[in-house]
Design a protein around this motif. Structure first.
Motif, mmCIF file in Angstrom:
data_model
loop_
_atom_site.group_PDB
_atom_site.id
_atom_site.type_symbol
_atom_site.label_atom_id
_atom_site.label_comp_id
_atom_site.label_asym_id
_atom_site.label_seq_id
_atom_site.Cartn_x
_atom_site.Cartn_y
_atom_site.Cartn_z
ATOM 1 N N VAL A 13 75.941 62.564 35.579
ATOM 2 C CA VAL A 13 77.004 62.646 36.578
ATOM 3 C C VAL A 13 77.957 63.811 36.305
ATOM 4 N N GLN A 14 77.990 64.281 35.062
ATOM 5 C CA GLN A 14 78.862 65.403 34.714
ATOM 6 C C GLN A 14 78.428 66.705 35.383
ATOM 7 N N LEU A 15 77.198 66.735 35.906
ATOM 8 C CA LEU A 15 76.670 67.947 36.516
ATOM 9 C C LEU A 15 77.077 68.098 37.980
ATOM 10 N N VAL A 16 77.570 67.036 38.578
ATOM 11 C CA VAL A 16 77.908 67.060 40.003
ATOM 12 C C VAL A 16 79.056 68.042 40.264
ATOM 13 N N ASP A 17 78.946 68.760 41.349
ATOM 14 C CA ASP A 17 79.921 69.784 41.744
ATOM 15 C C ASP A 17 81.346 69.215 41.771
ATOM 16 N N ILE A 18 82.233 69.833 41.015
ATOM 17 C CA ILE A 18 83.608 69.332 40.930
ATOM 18 C C ILE A 18 84.356 69.537 42.245
ATOM 19 N N SER A 19 83.853 70.435 43.109
ATOM 20 C CA SER A 19 84.529 70.668 44.390
ATOM 21 C C SER A 19 84.446 69.448 45.310
ATOM 22 N N LEU A 20 83.576 68.506 44.993
ATOM 23 C CA LEU A 20 83.482 67.276 45.783
ATOM 24 C C LEU A 20 84.660 66.340 45.509
ATOM 25 N N ASN A 21 85.380 66.612 44.431
ATOM 26 C CA ASN A 21 86.578 65.820 44.082
ATOM 27 C C ASN A 21 86.297 64.327 44.070
ATOM 28 N N GLY A 22 85.150 63.970 43.536
ATOM 29 C CA GLY A 22 84.811 62.557 43.419
ATOM 30 C C GLY A 22 84.268 61.940 44.698
ATOM 31 N N GLY A 23 84.157 62.728 45.762
ATOM 32 C CA GLY A 23 83.695 62.180 47.037
ATOM 33 C C GLY A 23 82.184 62.123 47.138
ATOM 34 N N PHE A 24 81.557 61.382 46.248
ATOM 35 C CA PHE A 24 80.099 61.244 46.252
ATOM 36 C C PHE A 24 79.722 59.916 45.615
ATOM 37 N N ASP A 25 78.487 59.508 45.814
ATOM 38 C CA ASP A 25 77.952 58.282 45.220
ATOM 39 C C ASP A 25 77.318 58.641 43.880
ATOM 40 N N PRO A 26 77.925 58.257 42.751
ATOM 41 C CA PRO A 26 77.406 58.626 41.434
ATOM 42 C C PRO A 26 75.953 58.195 41.225
ATOM 43 N N GLU A 27 75.615 57.012 41.688
ATOM 44 C CA GLU A 27 74.245 56.520 41.515
ATOM 45 C C GLU A 27 73.250 57.385 42.290
ATOM 46 N N GLU A 28 73.628 57.753 43.504
ATOM 47 C CA GLU A 28 72.746 58.580 44.321
ATOM 48 C C GLU A 28 72.624 59.981 43.751
ATOM 49 N N ALA A 29 73.728 60.519 43.240
ATOM 50 C CA ALA A 29 73.701 61.854 42.648
ATOM 51 C C ALA A 29 72.769 61.886 41.441
ATOM 52 N N CYS A 30 72.877 60.892 40.593
ATOM 53 C CA CYS A 30 72.000 60.823 39.416
ATOM 54 C C CYS A 30 70.551 60.632 39.829
ATOM 55 N N LYS A 31 70.328 59.888 40.908
ATOM 56 C CA LYS A 31 68.968 59.685 41.397
ATOM 57 C C LYS A 31 68.346 61.011 41.814
ATOM 58 N N ILE A 32 69.107 61.828 42.542
ATOM 59 C CA ILE A 32 68.576 63.118 42.988
ATOM 60 C C ILE A 32 68.291 64.022 41.791
ATOM 61 N N LEU A 33 69.154 63.993 40.792
ATOM 62 C CA LEU A 33 68.926 64.801 39.605
ATOM 63 C C LEU A 33 67.702 64.314 38.825
ATOM 64 N N LYS A 34 67.450 63.028 38.848
ATOM 65 C CA LYS A 34 66.241 62.497 38.195
ATOM 66 C C LYS A 34 64.989 62.909 38.969
ATOM 67 N N ILE A 35 65.088 62.949 40.285
ATOM 68 C CA ILE A 35 63.968 63.439 41.092
ATOM 69 C C ILE A 35 63.702 64.906 40.744
ATOM 70 N N ALA A 36 64.784 65.670 40.558
ATOM 71 C CA ALA A 36 64.643 67.069 40.167
ATOM 72 C C ALA A 36 63.898 67.200 38.843
ATOM 73 N N LEU A 37 64.203 66.312 37.894
ATOM 74 C CA LEU A 37 63.517 66.338 36.601
ATOM 75 C C LEU A 37 62.052 65.941 36.744
ATOM 76 N N LEU A 38 61.759 65.010 37.644
ATOM 77 C CA LEU A 38 60.360 64.668 37.912
ATOM 78 C C LEU A 38 59.603 65.890 38.452
ATOM 79 N N CYS A 39 60.264 66.658 39.295
ATOM 80 C CA CYS A 39 59.632 67.814 39.923
ATOM 81 C C CYS A 39 59.429 68.983 38.965
ATOM 82 N N THR A 40 60.202 69.032 37.889
ATOM 83 C CA THR A 40 60.164 70.187 36.983
ATOM 84 C C THR A 40 59.510 69.852 35.649
ATOM 85 N N GLN A 41 58.775 68.770 35.584
ATOM 86 C CA GLN A 41 58.133 68.396 34.323
ATOM 87 C C GLN A 41 57.171 69.477 33.850
ATOM 88 N N ASP A 42 57.035 69.577 32.540
ATOM 89 C CA ASP A 42 56.235 70.637 31.942
ATOM 90 C C ASP A 42 54.767 70.547 32.354
#
Length: 394
Positions: free
Chosen positions: A273-302
């Motif tokens: 969650v620390q990676l989320v854009d600070i310009s959102l000023n907390g206006g986001f769903d932390p669970e959803e943000a982490c989910k998208i970042l996990k999808i990104a990690l699935l897509c970039t696996q070695d």
């Protein structure tokens, strides 16, 4: 009159020099052909005031066609030796397909030395020039808009990878190639590097091309192209959309220069969650943000075969299927397989034991050229050398 002119019912003046390669490449393709004069008038003589973009193969101008239709007029540089090939590829790939998340090709111009593509005009430029512009844009990307962009790009790629025959690998998915319309709906653009892969082929071997920071390591090293290379690039793009940061920033300390490495480190510490854009000023769903970042990690696996298909990515982004976090493995990081050394362009020398290719980098907004030597890991005996042409749109 050439066969190309006959096909479209255009009378070609005998003093206009034709390019046989272009005539042959375009034969049989149903596409509108504009005159150079039409496009010159539409763009007010290609006025600098109408320039809306610049890339490795030329400039893009806003224009008004006959009837009042707005258009993006992409003028390929006459100095580019690669221009003809990419010009033909882009027309062949995009002229026959349509999708909500792809740009629309209106037509082209092939008079004399002029090679021009005419696309639908998209009001809000690219993600690189808006979201990742470092505060230089007046567009505010709220969380809902970012999610819409992620899903839209995923749907466009799924269409190219799985619904079109033969399958299309874009090869240059990056922020500057994701354009935005007036509603901030994303459109994948720039198909000049695209490759067609028939369903019976597992991969194609090709010259490595793309943008540093988005290149899948296995493709950069071996030149074996599959749809998984696009999926890797898309994973990097997801991180950029969530974080509001470019994937590479050489101005930062070495440990923070590559955002994919930072993402993996935060994932291991359960602090994505620390990676989320600070310009959102907390206006986001932390669970959803982490989910998208996990999808990104699935897509970039070695390991490429572990990366999901784009249709599966769409379903994960739209919550049709759950993410299996146990399947997330370490991403393919350039620093793990190569010794990355940046040197000045003046030190670049052709070596008989090296291979070369051109790529544009999203790490710097300057128009300079840098030489990068990549000494491969112990499992690879050769060294790859290539020239980075910095992406001026980033």
């Amino acid at each position: 009159m050439t066969c190309f002119a006959f096909l479209f019912g255009k009378k070609v003046s005998s003093d206009i020099r034709r390019d046989p390669e272009i005539d042959e490449g375009l034969s049989g393709i149903r596409i509108k052909v504009y005159t150079y004069k039409e496009l010159k008038n539409a763009s007010d003589n290609f006025s600098p005031a109408n320039k809306i973009g610049e890339g490795g193969f030329g400039s893009v101008y806003k224009g008004v066609l006959k009837g009042g239709k707005l258009a993006a007029i992409k003028v390929l540089s006459t100095e580019s030796k690669q221009g003809v090939k990419e010009f033909l590829t882009e027309i062949n790939v995009i002229s026959e397909i349509q999708h909500e998340n792809l740009v629309i090709l209106y037509g082209c111009c092939v008079e004399g030395d002029h090679r021009i593509l005419v696309y639908n005009y998209l009001e809000n430029n690219s993600l690189a020039q808006t979201l990742l512009a470092g505060g230089h844009s007046n567009i505010y990307f709220d969380w809902q808009t970012r999610c819409k962009i992620c899903i839209g790009v995923a749907r466009g790629l799924a269409f190219l990878h799985e619904e079109v025959q033969p399958h299309i690998v874009h090869r240059d998915i990056k922020a500057s190639n994701i354009l935005l319309d007036k509603d901030l709906t994303p459109k994948i653009s720039d198909f000049g590097l695209a490759k067609l892969i028939p369903s019976y082929m597992t991969h194609v071997s090709t010259r490595v091309a793309g943008t540093i920071g988005y290149l899948a390591p296995e493709y950069a090293i071996r030149g074996q192209l599959t749809r998984k290379a696009d999926i890797y690039s898309f994973g990097v793009l997801l991180i950029e959309i969530v974080s509001g940061r470019s994937n590479t920033n050489i101005r930062l300390p070495i440990a923070d220069q590559y955002i994919l490495e930072t993402t993996w480190e935060l994932y291991e510490r359960n602090k994505l969650v620390q990676l989320v854009d600070i310009s959102l000023n907390g206006g986001f769903d932390p669970e959803e943000a982490c989910k998208i970042l996990k999808i990104a990690l699935l897509c970039t696996q070695d390991t490429p075969k572990l990366r999901p298909t784009m249709s599966s990515v769409v379903k994960m982004l739209t919550r049709e299927i759950d993410i299996n976090e146990s399947k997330i493995t370490k991403p393919g990081l350039i620093s793990d397989v190569m010794d990355l050394k940046v040197r000045g362009a003046k030190k670049n020398k052709d070596m008989e034991s090296t291979s070369s290719y051109n790529a544009s980098s999203g790490s710097d907004s300057q128009g300079t050229t840098t030489t990068v030597s990549l000494a491969a890991s112990s499992s690879t005996a050769t060294t790859s050398t290539f020239i980075i042409k910095h992406d001026k749109s980033m």
